[in-house]
Design an enzyme around this catalytic site. Structure first.
Site, short mmCIF file in Angstrom:
data_model
loop_
_atom_site.label_atom_id
_atom_site.label_comp_id
_atom_site.label_asym_id
_atom_site.label_seq_id
_atom_site.Cartn_x
_atom_site.Cartn_y
_atom_site.Cartn_z
N TYR A 54 -49.40 14.51 50.91
CA TYR A 54 -48.51 15.55 50.38
C TYR A 54 -48.62 15.62 48.85
O TYR A 54 -48.56 14.61 48.15
CB TYR A 54 -47.05 15.27 50.75
CG TYR A 54 -46.09 16.22 50.06
CD1 TYR A 54 -45.95 17.52 50.51
CD2 TYR A 54 -45.39 15.82 48.92
CE1 TYR A 54 -45.11 18.40 49.85
CE2 TYR A 54 -44.55 16.69 48.25
CZ TYR A 54 -44.42 17.99 48.72
OH TYR A 54 -43.60 18.87 48.06
N HIS A 84 -43.58 25.23 37.74
CA HIS A 84 -42.25 24.62 37.80
C HIS A 84 -41.58 24.54 36.43
O HIS A 84 -40.42 24.12 36.33
CB HIS A 84 -42.34 23.23 38.42
CG HIS A 84 -42.54 23.24 39.90
ND1 HIS A 84 -43.45 24.06 40.53
CD2 HIS A 84 -41.93 22.53 40.89
CE1 HIS A 84 -43.40 23.86 41.84
NE2 HIS A 84 -42.49 22.93 42.08
N ASN A 201 -41.43 14.21 40.04
CA ASN A 201 -40.57 13.76 41.13
C ASN A 201 -39.69 12.61 40.64
O ASN A 201 -40.14 11.48 40.54
CB ASN A 201 -41.41 13.27 42.32
CG ASN A 201 -41.47 14.31 43.42
OD1 ASN A 201 -40.50 15.03 43.65
ND2 ASN A 201 -42.59 14.40 44.08
N TYR A 286 5.29 5.68 30.79
CA TYR A 286 4.08 5.23 31.46
C TYR A 286 2.87 5.19 30.53
O TYR A 286 2.01 4.32 30.65
CB TYR A 286 3.75 6.16 32.63
CG TYR A 286 4.60 5.99 33.86
CD1 TYR A 286 5.57 5.01 33.96
CD2 TYR A 286 4.44 6.85 34.95
CE1 TYR A 286 6.35 4.86 35.09
CE2 TYR A 286 5.21 6.73 36.09
CZ TYR A 286 6.17 5.73 36.15
OH TYR A 286 6.93 5.61 37.28
N ARG A 289 3.49 1.81 28.81
CA ARG A 289 3.68 0.68 29.71
C ARG A 289 2.53 0.50 30.69
O ARG A 289 2.15 -0.61 31.04
CB ARG A 289 5.00 0.87 30.46
CG ARG A 289 5.31 -0.21 31.44
CD ARG A 289 6.72 -0.14 32.02
NE ARG A 289 7.33 1.15 32.06
CZ ARG A 289 7.80 1.73 33.18
NH1 ARG A 289 7.69 1.12 34.34
NH2 ARG A 289 8.38 2.91 33.12
N PHE A 335 -36.51 10.60 45.44
CA PHE A 335 -36.22 11.49 44.31
C PHE A 335 -34.83 12.12 44.41
O PHE A 335 -34.37 12.76 43.47
CB PHE A 335 -37.25 12.63 44.26
CG PHE A 335 -37.45 13.30 45.59
CD1 PHE A 335 -36.47 14.08 46.16
CD2 PHE A 335 -38.63 13.11 46.30
CE1 PHE A 335 -36.64 14.68 47.40
CE2 PHE A 335 -38.82 13.71 47.54
CZ PHE A 335 -37.81 14.50 48.09
N GLU A 420 -36.07 22.20 51.49
CA GLU A 420 -35.19 21.33 50.70
C GLU A 420 -33.77 21.85 50.89
O GLU A 420 -33.25 22.63 50.09
CB GLU A 420 -35.64 21.34 49.24
CG GLU A 420 -37.06 20.79 49.09
CD GLU A 420 -37.73 21.17 47.78
OE1 GLU A 420 -37.07 21.80 46.92
OE2 GLU A 420 -38.93 20.86 47.62
#
Length: 515
Positions: A54, A84, A201, A286, A289, A335, A420
Site C-alpha cells: 500500500y 496533499h 502518515n 470556594y 478554600r 496514524f 477513511e
C-alpha cells in the site's frame, strides 16, 4: 542542554521544547542508521520483485486498488506530496513547525518506515539550519495522520512551496523553498519509493501542539498556585484549608502538591496573623478554600496528558510499517490521532478550569464588601475606574475558553470516499488547546496584577515569603496603579513574566522549588 541523538525511543517532552523553542541542535543516533538501512533494503527488494505494498506500489485511499508500475514509483511519491499540500488558513507558529520536524524525524529513525537515512539527514539539516516550511494550520482531520500539514513539510523538502529563513534577531523572513534550501546548501530532495507516504502518515502537528502545551502547562499550574496564594493574602483568607491532614484523607497527587505549595507561599504571613483570631468568618469562598482541589485536579489531568504524549512522541505512526527482522510489511492504523485528540481536549478543559477559578478570585478582590479594600482597588473611585476592566477581560477570556473546551474528538466526518470513515479531529483539538493555554496564561497574569494591587493596600503588613517574592517581582516590572492608565500594556507585561518563566524562577529562588 544538548538533547541526545534521535533513536526513536528516548525523546522527552522537555527535548521537544528545547528543540522547538530554544533551537537546540538535533542529530541522529548511529544505531538508528543501521535500522533504517535494514528496512530500506527490504523495501527496495520488494519494489524490484513487484510486491504489492500500500502506498508504495499502489495508489492511496480509495485508489489503493490501483497498481503503480515500477517506472512511476517516484512520480507516485512526488504526486502524493503535491496533491496533499492543500492546506489553508494562517501559518503554524515556528515553534510548532520545529517540533513537527523533530517528531517526524524521530518516527523515521525507528526503522519501521523504510526510508533512506539520507531523508532523515535532510530533515535534520533543515531543523538545525532553521529552514522552516510555511505550513497552513487548517486542513487536517487527524486520521491517516496530519496528512495536509505534513505534506506541506514534504513540499518544502522537494523544493516547492514557501519556507521561513532565520533573519537574525528580527525573527524569520519568508522565501521560496528553493531559495531557502539553497541558502544552506541543500538541493531539493528526490523522493524514492515509500518516502512520500512515510513523511506524511503521522500525528506530528497535533502532537507538537500538545507536547508544547504540556510543557507550559506544568509551569502554569505552579503559577496558578502563586496567583492564588497572593489572592488569599489580599482577601485575608484562612490557611486552614491547606492543612496537609485534610488532603491526606483524599490523597490525589495534584491536590496534595497544590496545598503544599499554597502553604509554603503564605508561610509566616503577618497578614494572616493579623486576622487569625476574632475573624467572624468560619470559612472562605470556594475559589480560595478549594483551590488545592481545583488546581490539583487540573495538575493530575496535565500529568495524564503528559503520559499519553510521552508515548506518542516515540511511537511508530507510519503506514505501512516495515518489520525488517521478519521481512514483512503490515498495513494498519497507527496514524489515527484519537489518543492525542482525547488528550488535547482533556488538557483544554483542565486549563480552562484554572482560568475559571482564577477569574472568581479576581472578582472577589473587586468587591469592597468582600475584600474590605477600595472598590476596584483604587482610592479615587469615580474619577478613576481602577482595575474594573481587568475583571471584564478575564471574564471574556474564560467565556471564550468555555466555547473552546467543547471537545473536537467527539466529532467525525468520513473522507476518501468512505475509506477513511472515522477521523479524530485531533488537529482541531490541539489548536483549540493552544488558544485555551494562551487565554489561561492571560487570566492568571491578570490575577497577579490585581492581587499585587490589593496587597499594596495591606502595607506595612508583610505576607508570606513566597507571596512577597512574587509581589516584589511584579512590582519590579509593573508599578502600582495610582491613577488610571492604559492597562493593556500592564497585561502584556504580566503575560511575558508568566510565559518566560521569570516570575516562577523569582518565587522559587525565594522559597525553593515548588511541587
Amino acid at each position: 542542554m544538548a538533547i541526545p541523538p534521535l533513536d526513536g525511543k528516548s525523546l522527552t517532552i522537555c527535548h521537544v521544547y528545547e528543540v522547538a523553542c530554544l533551537n537546540e541542535p538535533v542529530k541522529v543516533a548511529a544505531a538508528a542508521r543501521g535500522l533504517m538501512k535494514l528496512s530500506r533494503k527490504l523495501v527496495e527488494k520488494w519494489v524490484r520483485s513487484g510486491e504489492t505494498i500500500y502506498g508504495v506500489t499502489t495508489g492511496f485511499g480509495e485508489f489503493s486498488t490501483v497498481a503503480i508500475p515500477f517506472s512511476a514509483l517516484e512520480a507516485l511519491q512526488r504526486n502524493l506530496i503535491l496533491s496533499h499540500s492543500a492546506g489553508t488558513g494562517d501559518p503554524l507558529p515556528p515553534a510548532v513547525i520545529r517540533a513537527m520536524m523533530l517528531l517526524r524525524a524521530n518516527v523515521l529513525v525507528k526503522g519501521f518506515s523504510g526510508v533512506r537515512p539520507e531523508l532523515v539527514d535532510y530533515l535534520v539539516r533543515m531543523v538545525n539550519a532553521d529552514i522552516l516550511p510555511v505550513i497552513p494550520r487548517q486542513g487536517s482531520v487527524g486520521s491517516s495522520g496530519d496528512l495536509v500539514p505534513l505534506s506541506h513539510l514534504g513540499l518544502a523538502m522537494i523544493g516547492k512551496g514557501r519556507v521561513w529563513v532565520r533573519n537574525g534577531r528580527r525573527g524569520y523572513k519568508e522565501a521560496s523553498a528553493r531559495v531557502g534550501l539553497k541558502k544552506v546548501g541543500l538541493p531539493p530532495l528526490r523522493l524514492t519509493a515509500k518516502e512520500g507516504v512515510a513523511l506524511i502518515n503521522g500525528t506530528e502537528m497535533m502532537t507538537a501542539y500538545t507536547a508544547l502545551a504540556v510543557y507550559q502547562s506544568k509551569k502554569l499550574c505552579k503559577v496558578a498556585d502563586i496567583a492564588a496564594a497572593i489572592s488569599v493574602e489580599v482577601l485575608k483568607g484562612s490557611d486552614t484549608a491547606f492543612d496537609e491532614r485534610i488532603h491526606n484523607l483524599r490523597p490525589y497527587a495534584g491536590q496534595k502538591a497544590s496545598a503544599r505549595n499554597l502553604q509554603r507561599l503564605i508561610q509566616n504571613s503577618l497578614i494572616r496573623e493579623s486576622h487569625r483570631y476574632g475573624d467572624p468568618r468560619v470559612q472562605d469562598a470556594y475559589s480560595l478554600r478549594c483551590a488545592p482541589q481545583v488546581h490539583g485536579a487540573s495538575r493530575d489531568a496535565v500529568d495524564y496528558v503528559k503520559s499519553i504524549v510521552s508515548i506518542e512522541i516515540n511511537a511508530a505512526t507510519d503506514n505501512p510499517l516495515i518489520f525488517a527482522d521478519k521481512k514483512l510489511h503490515l498495513e494498519g492504523g497507527n496514524f489515527h490521532g484519537q489518543p492525542i485528540a482525547l488528550a488535547a481536549d482533556f488538557l483544554a478543559i483542565a486549563l480552562a478550569e484554572l482560568a475559571n477559578i482564577s477569574e472568581r478570585r479576581i472578582d472577589q478582590m473587586m468587591h469592597s464588601e468582600l475584600s474590605e479594600l477600595p472598590k476596584f482597588l483604587t482610592r479615587h473611585g469615580g474619577l478613576n475606574s481602577g482595575m474594573m476592566m481587568l475583571q471584564y477581560v478575564a471574564a471574556s477570556l474564560v467565556s471564550e475558553n468555555k466555547v473552546l473546551a467543547h471537545p473536537a474528538s467527539v466529532d467525525s466526518i468520513p473522507t476518501s470516499a468512505g475509506k477513511e470513515d472515522h477521523n479524530s479531529m485531533g488537529s482541531i483539538a490541539a489548536q483549540k488547546l493552544w488558544q485555551v493555554l494562551k487565554n489561561t496564561r492571560a487570566v492568571l497574569a491578570i490575577e497577579l496584577l490585581v492581587a499585587a494591587q490589593g496587597l499594596d493596600f495591606h502595607r506595612p503588613l508583610k505576607s508570606g515569603k513566597g507571596v512577597e517574592a512574587a509581589h516584589r517581582f511584579v512590582r519590579k516590572h509593573v508599578k502600582h496603579l495610582g491613577g488610571d492608565r492604559v492597562l493593556a500594556e500592564d497585561i502584556q507585561t504580566a503575560v511575558r513574566l508568566v510565559e518566560s518563566g521569570d516570575l516562577l524562577r523569582a518565587v522559587e529562588t525565594a522559597v525553593g522549588r515548588l511541587l
